[in-house]
Every structure is written in structure tokens, then in C-alpha cells.
Design a protein around this motif. Structure first.
Motif, short mmCIF file in Angstrom:
data_model
loop_
_atom_site.label_atom_id
_atom_site.label_comp_id
_atom_site.label_asym_id
_atom_site.label_seq_id
_atom_site.Cartn_x
_atom_site.Cartn_y
_atom_site.Cartn_z
N VAL A 244 25.54 9.97 -28.39
CA VAL A 244 25.18 11.24 -29.01
C VAL A 244 25.89 11.36 -30.34
O VAL A 244 27.13 11.32 -30.40
CB VAL A 244 25.54 12.43 -28.09
N LEU A 245 25.09 11.47 -31.40
CA LEU A 245 25.64 11.68 -32.73
C LEU A 245 25.82 13.18 -32.95
O LEU A 245 24.91 13.88 -33.39
CB LEU A 245 24.72 11.06 -33.78
N ASP A 246 26.99 13.68 -32.60
CA ASP A 246 27.21 15.13 -32.60
C ASP A 246 27.18 15.73 -34.00
O ASP A 246 26.50 16.72 -34.26
CB ASP A 246 28.56 15.45 -31.94
N LYS A 247 27.90 15.12 -34.92
CA LYS A 247 28.08 15.77 -36.21
C LYS A 247 28.26 14.71 -37.30
O LYS A 247 29.00 13.74 -37.11
CB LYS A 247 29.30 16.70 -36.17
N THR A 248 27.57 14.91 -38.40
CA THR A 248 27.78 14.10 -39.60
C THR A 248 27.90 15.06 -40.77
O THR A 248 27.03 15.89 -41.00
CB THR A 248 26.60 13.14 -39.83
N LEU B 219 34.55 9.95 -30.41
CA LEU B 219 35.19 9.34 -31.56
C LEU B 219 34.89 10.17 -32.80
O LEU B 219 33.73 10.52 -33.05
CB LEU B 219 34.66 7.91 -31.76
N SER B 220 35.90 10.52 -33.58
CA SER B 220 35.74 11.26 -34.83
C SER B 220 36.49 10.49 -35.91
O SER B 220 37.72 10.34 -35.83
CB SER B 220 36.30 12.69 -34.70
N LEU C 278 36.47 -0.37 -25.09
CA LEU C 278 35.36 0.51 -25.44
C LEU C 278 35.65 1.30 -26.72
O LEU C 278 34.78 1.43 -27.59
CB LEU C 278 35.08 1.47 -24.28
N GLU C 279 36.86 1.81 -26.85
CA GLU C 279 37.21 2.58 -28.05
C GLU C 279 37.13 1.72 -29.30
O GLU C 279 36.53 2.12 -30.31
CB GLU C 279 38.62 3.15 -27.88
N HIS C 280 37.69 0.54 -29.25
CA HIS C 280 37.67 -0.33 -30.42
C HIS C 280 36.24 -0.80 -30.74
O HIS C 280 35.85 -0.88 -31.92
CB HIS C 280 38.59 -1.53 -30.20
N ALA C 281 35.47 -1.10 -29.69
CA ALA C 281 34.10 -1.55 -29.90
C ALA C 281 33.24 -0.43 -30.50
O ALA C 281 32.38 -0.67 -31.35
CB ALA C 281 33.49 -2.04 -28.59
N THR C 282 33.45 0.82 -30.05
CA THR C 282 32.71 1.95 -30.61
C THR C 282 33.02 2.15 -32.08
O THR C 282 32.12 2.35 -32.91
CB THR C 282 33.05 3.23 -29.83
N SER C 283 34.30 2.08 -32.43
CA SER C 283 34.68 2.23 -33.84
C SER C 283 34.07 1.12 -34.69
O SER C 283 33.56 1.36 -35.79
CB SER C 283 36.20 2.23 -33.96
N LEU D 210 31.09 11.10 -32.82
CA LEU D 210 30.19 10.38 -31.92
C LEU D 210 30.71 10.47 -30.50
O LEU D 210 31.91 10.31 -30.25
CB LEU D 210 30.08 8.92 -32.35
N GLU D 211 29.82 10.73 -29.55
CA GLU D 211 30.18 10.77 -28.13
C GLU D 211 29.44 9.65 -27.39
O GLU D 211 28.21 9.51 -27.53
CB GLU D 211 29.84 12.12 -27.50
#
Length: 395
Positions: free
Chosen positions: A222-226, A130-131, A169-174, A146-147
Motif C-alpha cells: 500500500v502506497l500510503d503517501k507520496t 516504511l517512511s 524484509l525491511e532492507h529488501a523493502t527499502s 509505504l506499508e
């Protein structure tokens, strides 16, 4: 009348083949069906009726062949029900569209047409990325990548309870990510609270999936990038570098503090120890001098003249030992004399500190005769080395 009834002059072929061509009629349908039945019986080994007297042939489909056909159909039905479930899979069996049982890996059987099996790979590690750009607590915008790594834990819930588990899953992650980021400052998202944000998102996301009964389990988030938005990223990078420099300078100052303070404390302790030692030495020397003076007073009271002479000689010796001049008695007629002045001057400094102690030790054993001879009038003469008239001064 029918074609096969008696009384006709010419025989008639039921298929229109024989006789003249004047009076031809279509064949009888009943007779045609009977002939077809006889042919089928002959094909499968049956017997047709014999001729004569217009008797109808008799025969039927054999029962043994029917049983064979039924057995073949039953074996095919049974074979169609076998299926294999891989080691990483689980299968859900539905009977008339309703959940019946869960099937483990291996060779299994279901009733075709009546039952239906659906396989799910529960060993596969799946991922979703998710970006998004979202608002922080201090009204700043940050871009977060986020992965989510997940697996199927409950095949029944995954297949039957929800229609689209991945979409949930996509909506819950967001939703989870926006909630956590919206409760944090921009500095916390970019640098300070990255690990805390990752753990909070994982916990909240798993709670959402359990409440929706999706059958999914989160393995890792995994928090790839902020980062800041692209339009202002350069400015935020400069701010981040300045903060990193500030932290680095603070750490360097703390390291310098930790290195200097212990050294200063050690030097202070050493000075204190030296001062204590100096104090003890001075006190001990003063006490020794006082004790020596008391002893000298006692000796002086016993022999005043001898003690006075010894003190005189000791004082003169100390004064001359610290002087840069050398006094020597030169015999008459011997005007050439070699003295190692350089060695004598070097040795004076080392011997001067020990001469006072040596003189003090030797002072009690001075022979009155060595200080000079009595001139008969009660006074003593000084040694010749000090008062001889023909002395020579050597610089």
C-alpha cells in the motif's frame, strides 16, 4: 582392638552411649553404614537380620518398587512429549538440532530432550511500514510512506534458513522502493504513476524475499503517501493544484467541444435538408408553372378571347386581394353600410395564398357570359362590380 571383639570387661555402645566415661572411642564407620541400610530396608518393607552370634543383617531394595518407579518415570516422559498446535499455526520439529518434520494443527507428540518443536503462526497478517525520503530520476526529493502486508508461507525457511526474516524484509523493502522511485520522475511518484510504482515495488520485493529464502509471501503493498519534502511542500502543492486546474479546464473544454460540435453538425445537416427541400419545391413549382403555361397556351389557341378574359379576371383578383382598400357597390339611397373591415383584412392574408390555385382551377370552367355581356360589336363589357360609376372607396 574393635569395640565388639570378645575379651573386653565392659560392653561398649557403638554410638558412645553405655559404660563408663573413661575409654570412649568413635564408632566404626562400617557398622554405621550397615545400621543405616537396615533402617532404609525397614522403611520400604524390607527385613533386617536378627541378633545373635554377631551375624550381619541381610536385605535389599525390592524389585517391584523399582519397576513402579520406572513406569512412573516412563509415563511422565511420555506425557511431557504431548503438545498442541493451533489451527493458524504450524510446528517444526528438530531432532538433535536438525530438521526432522513439519507438524500440522492438532495434538502432537515429540520425544522430550531428544526432539524440540517450534511453532509459527502462518495465519497472522503482519505488516511493516516504511517512511523515507529518496531521490527521483529528475533529481528531486520525495517523501514516500509505504506499508507492506505479509504472511509466513514456509515455516521451515522462516525459522531455519535465515536468522532474522523481518530484518531482511525491511532492507529488501527499502531497496526495492528506492530502485523503483529512482527510475521515476517526481510527477510520476506524486500523481501519475502511483499504481504502477506500487505494483513494481511488490513484484521486486517478492523476488528479493524468494531469493533470500525467507519463507515470507507479500499479500499487499500500500502506497500510503507520496509528498514533497516539508521545506518545499507548499510550493509543490501550488504546482499540483495548477496542474489539476489545467486538467480540469481541458476536460471542460473537451466536454464543451463534444456538446457544440454535434449540435453544429446537426444544424448544418438541417440547413442542407431545408436547402434540398427548397430546391425540390422551387423546381417542382417551376415545372408546374411551365406545365400550366403549356396547358394555357393550348387552351388559348382553342379559345383566345375566353382565355384572355379569364387571365384578366384572375390577375385583377390577385391584385385586389393583396390591397388594403375595399371597393363596394352601394345602391342608390342607401348611404349607411356596415362592413367588418378588421375581419376582412385579417382574412385576406390567409386567403391570398389559396386564391391563385382556386382561380386556376376555376379558370377552365369560366362561363363567358359571366365575364360580361357581348355588346354586339364583338367586344365584351367588364363586370359591373369593377366599372360601375357609382362605386364608393372605403379605406
Amino acid at each position: 582392638m574393635a569395640w565388639n571383639e570378645p575379651g573386653g570387661n565392659k560392653p561398649r555402645d557403638p554410638w558412645g552411649g553405655g559404660g563408663g566415661g573413661g575409654d570412649q572411642r568413635p564408632p566404626d564407620l562400617d557398622e554405621a553404614l550397615k545400621n543405616l541400610k537396615d533402617r532404609i530396608n525397614n522403611l520400604f518393607g524390607g527385613k533386617s537380620g536378627g541378633g545373635g552370634g554377631g551375624k550381619k543383617p541381610s536385605g535389599g531394595f525390592p524389585g517391584g518398587l523399582l519397576a513402579v518407579v520406572l513406569i512412573i518415570l516412563a509415563v511422565g516422559y511420555v506425557l511431557m512429549g504431548f503438545y498442541v498446535v493451533d489451527q493458524s499455526q504450524r510446528a517444526v520439529v528438530l531432532r538433535f538440532g536438525e530438521f526432522n518434520r513439519m507438524v500440522d494443527p492438532g495434538l502432537n507428540w515429540r520425544a522430550p530432550i531428544i526432539e524440540q518443536s517450534m511453532k509459527v503462526d502462518v495465519g497472522q497478517n503482519r505488516s511493516y511500514e516504511l517512511s523515507e525520503e529518496m531521490l527521483t530520476e529528475d533529481t528531486n526529493i520525495v517523501a514516500v510512506t509505504l506499508e507492506v502486508q505479509y504472511k509466513v508461507l514456509d515455516p521451515q525457511a522462516y525459522l531455519l534458513r535465515v536468522g532474522a526474516p523481518e530484518a531482511i524484509l525491511e532492507h529488501a523493502t527499502s531497496s526495492a522502493l528506492r530502485h523503483v522511485v529512482g527510475s521515476s520522475t517526481m510527477d510520476g511518484v506524486l500523481k501519475d504513476r502511483r499504481e504502477d510504482i506500487r505494483l513494481e515495488v511488490r513484484e521486486r520485493l517478492q523476488d528479493y524475499l524468494d531469493r533470500y529464502n525467507t519463507g515470507l509471501v507479500i499479500n499487499q503493498v500500500v502506497l500510503d503517501k507520496t509528498a514533497a519534502p516539508e521545506a518545499v511542500r507548499d510550493a509543490f502543492d501550488d504546482v499540483a493544484k495548477a496542474k489539476e486546474d489545467e486538467d480540469r479546464f481541458k476536460k471542460e473544454a473537451e466536454a464543451y467541444y463534444n456538446s457544440v460540435i454535434p449540435q453544429a453538425r446537426g444544424q448544418g445537416a438541417r440547413v442542407e435538408a431545408e436547402a434540398d427541400a427548397y430546391k425540390a419545391r422551387v423546381v417542382a413549382e417551376a415545372q408546374g408553372d411551365a406545365a400550366r403555361f403549356n396547358d394555357m397556351v393550348t387552351e388559348y389557341r382553342k379559345a383566345p378571347e375566353v382565355t384572355r378574359q379569364r387571365l384578366y379576371l384572375q390577375t385583377v383578383s390577385e391584385v385586389l386581394s393583396n390591397s388594403s382598400k375595399v371597393l363596394a357597390d352601394i345602391p342608390n339611397g342607401d348611404s349607411l353600410m356596415y362592413l367588418p373591415l378588421d375581419q376582412m383584412l385579417k382574412g385576406r392574408a390567409g386567403k391570398s395564398s389559396g386564391q391563385s390555385g382556386d382561380a386556376g382551377k376555376a379558370g377552365g370552367n369560366l362561363d363567358p357570359s359571366s365575364a360580361g355581356a357581348d355588346d354586339g360589336g364583338g367586344s365584351r363589357q367588364a363586370p359591373r362590380s369593377l366599372y360601375q360609376s357609382n362605386r364608393t372607396e372605403i379605406r
